[in-house]
Scaffold this motif. Structure first.
Motif, PDB file in Angstrom:
ATOM      1  N   MET A   1     -35.105 -33.657  49.970  1.00  0.00           N
ATOM      2  CA  MET A   1     -35.749 -32.718  49.043  1.00  0.00           C
ATOM      3  C   MET A   1     -36.649 -31.772  49.828  1.00  0.00           C
ATOM      4  O   MET A   1     -37.434 -32.202  50.661  1.00  0.00           O
ATOM      5  CB  MET A   1     -36.577 -33.504  48.023  1.00  0.00           C
ATOM      6  N   CYS A   2     -36.492 -30.498  49.558  1.00  0.00           N
ATOM      7  CA  CYS A   2     -37.239 -29.503  50.315  1.00  0.00           C
ATOM      8  C   CYS A   2     -38.700 -29.432  49.860  1.00  0.00           C
ATOM      9  O   CYS A   2     -39.040 -29.753  48.724  1.00  0.00           O
ATOM     10  CB  CYS A   2     -36.602 -28.131  50.150  1.00  0.00           C
ATOM     11  N   ILE A   3     -39.514 -28.999  50.787  1.00  0.00           N
ATOM     12  CA  ILE A   3     -40.939 -28.830  50.494  1.00  0.00           C
ATOM     13  C   ILE A   3     -41.143 -27.551  49.686  1.00  0.00           C
ATOM     14  O   ILE A   3     -40.560 -26.515  49.994  1.00  0.00           O
ATOM     15  CB  ILE A   3     -41.738 -28.747  51.810  1.00  0.00           C
ATOM     16  N   ARG A   4     -41.938 -27.653  48.659  1.00  0.00           N
ATOM     17  CA  ARG A   4     -42.290 -26.478  47.863  1.00  0.00           C
ATOM     18  C   ARG A   4     -43.796 -26.239  47.946  1.00  0.00           C
ATOM     19  O   ARG A   4     -44.554 -27.117  48.353  1.00  0.00           O
ATOM     20  CB  ARG A   4     -41.893 -26.691  46.399  1.00  0.00           C
ATOM     21  N   VAL A   5     -44.189 -25.058  47.556  1.00  0.00           N
ATOM     22  CA  VAL A   5     -45.609 -24.699  47.538  1.00  0.00           C
ATOM     23  C   VAL A   5     -46.015 -24.384  46.111  1.00  0.00           C
ATOM     24  O   VAL A   5     -45.268 -23.723  45.381  1.00  0.00           O
ATOM     25  CB  VAL A   5     -45.878 -23.469  48.434  1.00  0.00           C
ATOM     26  N   GLU A   6     -47.168 -24.892  45.728  1.00  0.00           N
ATOM     27  CA  GLU A   6     -47.720 -24.561  44.417  1.00  0.00           C
ATOM     28  C   GLU A   6     -49.155 -24.110  44.593  1.00  0.00           C
ATOM     29  O   GLU A   6     -49.865 -24.598  45.471  1.00  0.00           O
ATOM     30  CB  GLU A   6     -47.714 -25.790  43.494  1.00  0.00           C
ATOM     31  N   TYR A   7     -49.561 -23.189  43.742  1.00  0.00           N
ATOM     32  CA  TYR A   7     -50.960 -22.782  43.713  1.00  0.00           C
ATOM     33  C   TYR A   7     -51.649 -23.450  42.533  1.00  0.00           C
ATOM     34  O   TYR A   7     -51.083 -23.527  41.444  1.00  0.00           O
ATOM     35  CB  TYR A   7     -51.071 -21.268  43.529  1.00  0.00           C
ATOM     36  N   TRP A  58     -38.935 -29.261  56.702  1.00  0.00           N
ATOM     37  CA  TRP A  58     -38.453 -30.178  57.739  1.00  0.00           C
ATOM     38  C   TRP A  58     -36.948 -30.096  57.925  1.00  0.00           C
ATOM     39  O   TRP A  58     -36.430 -30.570  58.930  1.00  0.00           O
ATOM     40  CB  TRP A  58     -38.879 -31.617  57.484  1.00  0.00           C
ATOM     41  N   CYS A  59     -36.236 -29.500  56.964  1.00  0.00           N
ATOM     42  CA  CYS A  59     -34.798 -29.324  57.145  1.00  0.00           C
ATOM     43  C   CYS A  59     -34.485 -28.052  57.928  1.00  0.00           C
ATOM     44  O   CYS A  59     -33.338 -27.789  58.233  1.00  0.00           O
ATOM     45  CB  CYS A  59     -34.098 -29.290  55.791  1.00  0.00           C
ATOM     46  N   GLY A  60     -35.517 -27.252  58.234  1.00  0.00           N
ATOM     47  CA  GLY A  60     -35.312 -26.045  59.003  1.00  0.00           C
ATOM     48  C   GLY A  60     -35.227 -24.782  58.176  1.00  0.00           C
ATOM     49  O   GLY A  60     -35.160 -23.686  58.718  1.00  0.00           O
ATOM     50  N   LYS A  61     -35.211 -24.921  56.856  1.00  0.00           N
ATOM     51  CA  LYS A  61     -35.158 -23.744  55.988  1.00  0.00           C
ATOM     52  C   LYS A  61     -36.547 -23.140  55.828  1.00  0.00           C
ATOM     53  O   LYS A  61     -37.543 -23.870  55.827  1.00  0.00           O
ATOM     54  CB  LYS A  61     -34.642 -24.145  54.602  1.00  0.00           C
ATOM     55  N   PRO A  62     -36.612 -21.831  55.668  1.00  0.00           N
ATOM     56  CA  PRO A  62     -37.916 -21.213  55.429  1.00  0.00           C
ATOM     57  C   PRO A  62     -38.476 -21.616  54.060  1.00  0.00           C
ATOM     58  O   PRO A  62     -37.730 -21.758  53.095  1.00  0.00           O
ATOM     59  CB  PRO A  62     -37.644 -19.708  55.490  1.00  0.00           C
ATOM     60  N   ILE A  63     -39.785 -21.789  54.016  1.00  0.00           N
ATOM     61  CA  ILE A  63     -40.457 -22.093  52.756  1.00  0.00           C
ATOM     62  C   ILE A  63     -41.043 -20.798  52.202  1.00  0.00           C
ATOM     63  O   ILE A  63     -41.740 -20.076  52.900  1.00  0.00           O
ATOM     64  CB  ILE A  63     -41.590 -23.114  52.959  1.00  0.00           C
ATOM     65  N   GLU A  64     -40.712 -20.516  50.963  1.00  0.00           N
ATOM     66  CA  GLU A  64     -41.225 -19.306  50.322  1.00  0.00           C
ATOM     67  C   GLU A  64     -42.563 -19.603  49.663  1.00  0.00           C
ATOM     68  O   GLU A  64     -42.729 -20.630  49.023  1.00  0.00           O
ATOM     69  CB  GLU A  64     -40.253 -18.850  49.224  1.00  0.00           C
ATOM     70  N   LEU A  65     -43.465 -18.665  49.828  1.00  0.00           N
ATOM     71  CA  LEU A  65     -44.715 -18.766  49.072  1.00  0.00           C
ATOM     72  C   LEU A  65     -44.475 -18.240  47.672  1.00  0.00           C
ATOM     73  O   LEU A  65     -43.871 -17.183  47.512  1.00  0.00           O
ATOM     74  CB  LEU A  65     -45.805 -17.933  49.739  1.00  0.00           C
ATOM     75  N   PRO A  66     -44.907 -18.986  46.664  1.00  0.00           N
ATOM     76  CA  PRO A  66     -44.716 -18.473  45.303  1.00  0.00           C
ATOM     77  C   PRO A  66     -45.577 -17.240  45.059  1.00  0.00           C
ATOM     78  O   PRO A  66     -46.625 -17.086  45.686  1.00  0.00           O
ATOM     79  CB  PRO A  66     -45.156 -19.641  44.420  1.00  0.00           C
ATOM     80  N   ARG A  67     -45.108 -16.393  44.184  1.00  0.00           N
ATOM     81  CA  ARG A  67     -45.901 -15.229  43.802  1.00  0.00           C
ATOM     82  C   ARG A  67     -47.105 -15.686  42.991  1.00  0.00           C
ATOM     83  O   ARG A  67     -46.983 -16.541  42.126  1.00  0.00           O
ATOM     84  CB  ARG A  67     -45.071 -14.288  42.943  1.00  0.00           C
ATOM     85  N   VAL A  68     -48.240 -15.111  43.287  1.00  0.00           N
ATOM     86  CA  VAL A  68     -49.431 -15.419  42.484  1.00  0.00           C
ATOM     87  C   VAL A  68     -49.322 -14.614  41.176  1.00  0.00           C
ATOM     88  O   VAL A  68     -49.100 -13.407  41.230  1.00  0.00           O
ATOM     89  CB  VAL A  68     -50.706 -15.037  43.244  1.00  0.00           C
ATOM     90  N   PRO A  69     -49.416 -15.323  40.065  1.00  0.00           N
ATOM     91  CA  PRO A  69     -49.266 -14.611  38.786  1.00  0.00           C
ATOM     92  C   PRO A  69     -50.394 -13.595  38.556  1.00  0.00           C
ATOM     93  O   PRO A  69     -51.475 -13.761  39.060  1.00  0.00           O
ATOM     94  CB  PRO A  69     -49.320 -15.710  37.739  1.00  0.00           C
TER      95      PRO A  69
END
Ligand SMILES: [Zn+2]
Length: 69
Positions: A1-7, A58-69
């Motif tokens: 499972m890929c890492i995600r970012v949340e604000y 960790w899988c090597g894919k870029p992690i996107e920063l979510p747009r701040v609403p």
């Protein structure tokens, strides 16, 4: 499972790394480039090797920063 970012609002921020959900939590007042720097720092703490730019899962894919609403 890929890492995600949340604000989240700073008041609700407890742990920056939610291992159960694979989520890195950043306070919502952090805007780029500070959010990216914080993200890279946290990924480094998790021993995930980072490129010179951006943020990598960790899988090597870029992690996107979510747009701040
Ligand atoms: Zn991934």
């Amino acid at each position: 499972m890929c890492i995600r970012v949340e604000y989240v609002p700073r008041a609700r921020l407890a742990e920056p790394w939610d291992a159960g959900r694979n989520v890195i939590v950043l306070p919502d007042h952090l805007i780029e480039p500070f959010a990216l720097r914080a993200l890279r720092f946290l990924l480094d703490e998790l021993d995930i090797e980072q490129d010179e730019f951006g943020a990598l899962c960790w899988c090597g894919k870029p992690i996107e920063l979510p747009r701040v609403p």
